[in-house]
Design an enzyme around this catalytic site. Structure first.
Site, PDB file in Angstrom:
ATOM      1  N   GLY A 175       0.818  -1.196   0.000  1.00  9.98           N
ATOM      2  CA  GLY A 175       0.000   0.000   0.000  1.00  9.98           C
ATOM      3  C   GLY A 175       0.859   1.256   0.000  1.00  9.98           C
ATOM      4  N   HIS A 176       1.888   1.254  -0.849  1.00 13.94           N
ATOM      5  CA  HIS A 176       2.800   2.393  -0.930  1.00 13.94           C
ATOM      6  C   HIS A 176       3.610   2.318  -2.228  1.00 13.94           C
ATOM      7  CE1 HIS A 176       5.294  -0.765   0.997  1.00 13.94           C
ATOM      8  NE2 HIS A 176       6.234  -0.268   0.221  1.00 13.94           N
ATOM      9  N   ALA A 177       4.366   3.385  -2.475  1.00 12.75           N
ATOM     10  CA  ALA A 177       5.336   3.438  -3.567  1.00 12.75           C
ATOM     11  C   ALA A 177       6.645   3.929  -2.979  1.00 12.75           C
ATOM     12  CB  ALA A 177       4.865   4.373  -4.677  1.00 12.75           C
ATOM     13  N   ARG A 190       2.355  -0.423  -4.987  1.00 13.25           N
ATOM     14  CA  ARG A 190       2.215  -1.868  -4.861  1.00 13.25           C
ATOM     15  C   ARG A 190       1.382  -2.226  -3.644  1.00 13.25           C
ATOM     16  NH1 ARG A 190       7.726  -1.754  -3.923  1.00 13.25           N
ATOM     17  NH2 ARG A 190       7.491  -0.215  -5.525  1.00 13.25           N
TER      18      ARG A 190
END
Length: 137
Positions: free
Chosen positions: A51-53, A98
């Protein structure tokens, strides 16, 4: 130019009657120098990770045991990869959102990262990710 939305890397699989072996060497099988290795496991049913990049970190994600889905988003396109072979890695470039989900029982997710941990390097807010034009170019 749009960001690559992930690429499966075939890692060497050395078969042996006593058990198989797979290796991942930096700048040979993995397209960057490895600065950090971490793994997640015992993910409860129905939970997700990620839940991040990353602004500057590349990663290769490997399902060393079990299986899970990796959902990638480059700001224009989404793609889901099912990882379930310990001799395959998913290369994720910088600035790709992702989420990891649908973990099987006993799944172990191994991550090879190009950078040491730096909280400022992460983008945790999806709207910020979309707005960060320098990241997506």
């Amino acid at each position: 130019m749009e960001k690559n939305i992930g690429q499966i890397i075939e890692l060497p699989k050395i078969t042996d009657p006593r058990g198989n072996l797979t290796v991942a060497e930096q700048m040979r099988h993995v397209p960057f120098n490895i600065a950090r290795v971490y793994w997640t496991y015992d993910v409860p049913a129905g939970e997700w990770r990620g839940g991040h990049a990353h602004r500057s970190c590349q990663e290769v994600i490997i399902a060393v045991s079990g299986s899970f889905d990796v959902v990638l988003d480059n700001g224009k396109e989404k793609k889901t990869y099912r990882l379930n072979h310990p001799y395959q890695g998913l290369h994720i470039d910088t600035c790709v959102w992702r989420t990891l989900e649908d973990f099987s029982s006993g799944a172990v997710c191994l991550v090879l990262a190009s950078e040491p941990f730096d909280e400022k390097e992460y983008i945790y807010d999806y709207d910020e990710f979309i707005q960060e034009a320098t990241c997506l170019k």
